[in-house]
Design an enzyme around this catalytic site. Sequence first.
Site, PDB file in Angstrom:
ATOM      1  N   HIS A 155      89.947  -5.215  75.735  1.00 46.72           N
ATOM      2  CA  HIS A 155      91.365  -5.201  75.375  1.00 46.72           C
ATOM      3  C   HIS A 155      91.608  -4.281  74.195  1.00 46.72           C
ATOM      4  CE1 HIS A 155      91.307  -9.223  77.438  1.00 46.72           C
ATOM      5  NE2 HIS A 155      92.153  -8.499  78.112  1.00 46.72           N
ATOM      6  N   GLU A 159      87.355   7.329  97.680  1.00 48.86           N
ATOM      7  CA  GLU A 159      86.387   7.067  96.601  1.00 48.86           C
ATOM      8  C   GLU A 159      85.008   6.717  97.152  1.00 48.86           C
ATOM      9  OE1 GLU A 159      88.416   4.900  93.192  1.00 48.86           O
ATOM     10  OE2 GLU A 159      89.243   3.817  94.893  1.00 48.86           O
ATOM     11  N   ASP A 166      84.675   7.010  91.114  1.00 50.60           N
ATOM     12  CA  ASP A 166      83.916   6.198  92.062  1.00 50.60           C
ATOM     13  C   ASP A 166      83.227   7.057  93.110  1.00 50.60           C
ATOM     14  OD1 ASP A 166      83.981   3.462  91.308  1.00 50.60           O
ATOM     15  OD2 ASP A 166      86.136   3.482  91.662  1.00 50.60           O
ATOM     16  N   CYS A 213      92.906  11.949  91.286  1.00 53.69           N
ATOM     17  CA  CYS A 213      93.281  11.182  90.085  1.00 53.69           C
ATOM     18  C   CYS A 213      92.055  10.709  89.308  1.00 53.69           C
ATOM     19  CB  CYS A 213      94.181  10.014  90.448  1.00 53.69           C
ATOM     20  SG  CYS A 213      93.389   8.845  91.551  1.00 53.69           S
TER      21      CYS A 213
END
Length: 577
Positions: A191, A433, A457, A504
Amino acid sequence: MKIFTGISVYPGIVIGKALLYQEDDYSEIPRYTIGQEQVEGELKRFVDAVKDTVEDLQILKESSREMNLEQSAIFNAHLLMAEDPDFHYQIKARLESKYENVEWIVWEVARDLCQKLLMSSDAYLREKAADVSDVSRRIISFLLGVQRFSLANLAEDVVLVSRNLLLSDILTMNKTRIKALVMDLGSRTSHTAIFIRTFGIPSVLGLSNAVREINSGDTLIVDGEKGELILDPDETALERYRRKLAEYSHDSDKLSALSRLPAETKDHHRVVLRANIELPEEAGDLERCGAEGIGLYRSEFLFMGSGKAAEEERQYLAYSQVIKTMKGKPVTIRTVDVGGDKILPGLPRNDEINPLLGWRAIRFSLALPEMFKTQLRAILRASTEGPVKIMFPMISGIEELEQALAVLEEAKAECRRKGQPYSDNIEVGTMIEIPAAVVTADILAEKSDFLSIGTNDLVQYTLAVDRGNERVSYLAQPTHPAVLRFIKQTIDAAHHRGIKAVMCGEFAGDPKAAALLLGMGLDEFSMAAISLPQIKNIIRGVNMADCKALALKALACTSFKQVDALVESWMAEHFGS
Ligand code: PEP
Ligand code: MG
């Protein structure tokens, strides 16, 4: 001079003075024995300190909500922890058996709990340790009656140095004074890292044991590009980085002037540059970088930290906010990609031996159709605010794509039944991916409005290299001939079907990839906003014919080293070294 290596979380170079924020220093906590008759009084002190803590957390929760931070929900988790009956029971039981002062007992109970969590093989539980330590420190401060040193009141610019900064500190700290941040703990998906990226503070995390060697006032160089920290740099290092800094600011002035110019080669071949985001708040900054929309909104971060899956209304509001902010520029929302190291709190999870080959991304969504449909309904409803595209992650074959499309149709039918309008012009894309998706890209393209290559990936699965394992990271080369051929194959399959080929993954924002990808025919590049000006600068400085020749040569190379050498000399020839 000493150099430490960690994980780069946000790029940028900063030379500055250290401010050591050592919240972990518990040497000041008194430890003394109490009599049996004092147990009741100590318990009362604990209950009062918890009450103060809860009030404090409520205020923090409200103020972070005002800042429109989705993750203000993290304070809910802290509130739950502060009032957790089991935590209270453990404090009471230990007071009654050890007869020691309550601040010491709170510290011991929290320490034991943290150790247990940190030893877990589960990334989500390990990150929970930070929450336990955050809340217990707060309670201890109230018990000791000490005013916590506040990062909100900083008088001068600093490089903040901490073993493990608390989320509450990050939310409340004076972000204009904190020029850079370094921490011993932290991972890319923690986080803390997510917020650091949102606030755009150059940072290096995961430095292991660097902090114990730093004192406040020490000179530091933070290299957020390389993920390096230099303590007490010598004159040569300082000079080198001063030069880099000067180039950096000169370049960034020059590059930001590019934001309004089109991403067009010298011979007028136009491509589209978009940004990747993780949090709705990031959308506000994209215009300045010249992003023509969002090519990847990693929606899973909206689900993390809330303690439960985001309900439809929360999702709807977040998506609407992003779409409105983008003022007519398309927003590509990728449906949740969890699993692997990204675990949703409150939802089923498996202890898998191979999580990266397991219950991830679209597999997860298809297994939980109600949750999936909730997300799709939220996106559909938000689509009335502006152009939206939907993208499915980790599709391995046509069956998964068809199932996902069927759930989308069900979600549309539900919206219609409820009288909820949605745009009938939503493009649906497939992420490429997995090698199987590349090889069947022609089949997937039949049912997709665009294909978007996720190189992070794709590299991992093509080369069998865990993307999070630094021991094998030398093998993770997107210019490996296998990956390059897969990229070209995907672009060709999309074009053959008359749809756009998008990328992306991180490779789309890599300066060494820009000319190569152009030459291969890529239509849209989506990347971290910070990389946009540099990539646009390259695109505007080349000719498409040259790029095509470069791509042909690169595709004929036999190793990534050959490709890299080829591209490097090509770039030097076109842009100077
Ligand atoms: C990718 O795999 O390249 C991608 C863009 O998705 P993520 O990094 O979120 O897995
Ligand atoms: Mg991916």
